[in-house]
Design an enzyme around this catalytic site. Structure first.
Site, PDB file in Angstrom:
ATOM      1  CE  LYS A  15       3.882 -83.634   3.352  1.00 39.95           C
ATOM      2  NZ  LYS A  15       1.944 -83.618   2.646  1.00 39.95           N
ATOM      3  NE  ARG A  90       3.264 -78.345  -0.798  1.00 40.35           N
ATOM      4  CZ  ARG A  90       2.454 -78.989   1.025  1.00 40.35           C
ATOM      5  NH1 ARG A  90       3.679 -78.306   1.931  1.00 40.35           N
ATOM      6  NH2 ARG A  90       1.340 -79.453   1.277  1.00 40.35           N
ATOM      7  NE  ARG A 162      -4.718 -78.431   6.748  1.00 36.83           N
ATOM      8  CZ  ARG A 162      -4.337 -79.036   6.460  1.00 36.83           C
ATOM      9  NH1 ARG A 162      -3.355 -79.441   7.036  1.00 36.83           N
ATOM     10  NH2 ARG A 162      -3.590 -78.497   4.831  1.00 36.83           N
ATOM     11  NE  ARG A 173      -4.172 -79.302   0.370  1.00 33.07           N
ATOM     12  CZ  ARG A 173      -5.074 -79.543   0.795  1.00 33.07           C
ATOM     13  NH1 ARG A 173      -5.693 -79.692   1.130  1.00 33.07           N
ATOM     14  NH2 ARG A 173      -4.301 -80.121   2.143  1.00 33.07           N
TER      15      ARG A 173
END
Ligand code: AMP
Length: 216
Positions: A15, A90, A162, A173
């Site tokens: 994305k 989300r 990250r 996630r």
């Protein structure tokens, strides 16, 4: 031209990379809630301190906080020319709040672009991902190396991994994606807004396919 766009897909589907290409090509305002949270964490604002724990462990930041952040950004005048929502909504409450907000500010969503990708590839992409600390440009240690190791090609900033790009956080996630975000595909399909693309085709081919579709 479709100019008010939501980008959806699991973590690692591409994305962020696609958003940066589309932003350049079509001069859209890129609204990435993940980037907004990471900026707030870097600056150690109240929002950053609140979001940090959720993000590092792979959990979603609470809806009321995230919705408030997007409401404020989307209401700004520069979004009138077109916006690209990356990583929002989300959850169902976020999607419902967005529908309400777009009505209030007379800005309709034109399309929801969904990126499909299989699980093994997501893990491979996330575990090798590196990001520029200054400009957020994405790299991969094998498939998208910078010219000089550890240095961003675009701005010379340092590349880092990250904190939430580790196996443990990724599992969490992906779990949130399946239980809370994936059901939104039906929500947008029912509204006639969903368009899915295979993100395994490679970033240039994907960009060409999505661009042609947006120009229709
Ligand atoms: P991303 O950069 O889109 O992968 O987002 C990184 C992290 O920020 C996510 O794993 C969540 O912890 C948080 N986050 C980003 N967008 C949202 C959202 N719409 N709702 C809740 N949490 C979010």
């Amino acid at each position: 031209m479709k100019k008010n766009i939501i980008l959806m897909g699991p973590p690692g589907a591409g994305k962020g990379t696609l958003a940066k290409q589309l932003k350049e090509a079509f001069h859209l305002v890129h609204i990435s809630t993940g980037d907004m949270f990471r900026d707030a964490i870097k600056a150690q604002t109240e929002l950053g301190k609140l979001a940090q724990g959720y993000i590092n462990e792979g959990h979603l930041v609470p809806d009321e906080v995230t919705i408030g952040l997007v409401k404020e950004r989307l209401s700004q005048p520069d979004c009138a020319e077109g916006f690209l929502l990356d990583g929002f909504p989300r959850t169902l409450p976020q999607a419902e709040a967005l529908s309400k907000l777009t009505k209030e500010i007379s800005r309709e969503i034109d399309v929801v672009i969904n990126l499909d990708c299989d699980n093994d590839e997501l893990v491979r992409r996330i575990s090798g991902r590196r990001v520029c600390k200054n400009c957020g440009a994405p790299y991969h240690i094998i498939t998208m190396k910078p010219k000089v190791e550890g240095v961003c090609d675009l701005c010379g900033g340092p590349l880092y991994q990250r904190k939430d790009d580790n196996e443990e956080s990724l599992k969490v996630r992906l779990g949130h994606y399946v239980s809370e975000t994936k059901p939104l595909l039906d929500y947008y399909a029912n509204l006639g807004l969903l368009e899915s693309f295979n993100s395994l085709t490679g970033k240039e081919a994907l960009f060409d396919e999505v661009s042609s579709y947006l120009k229709k």
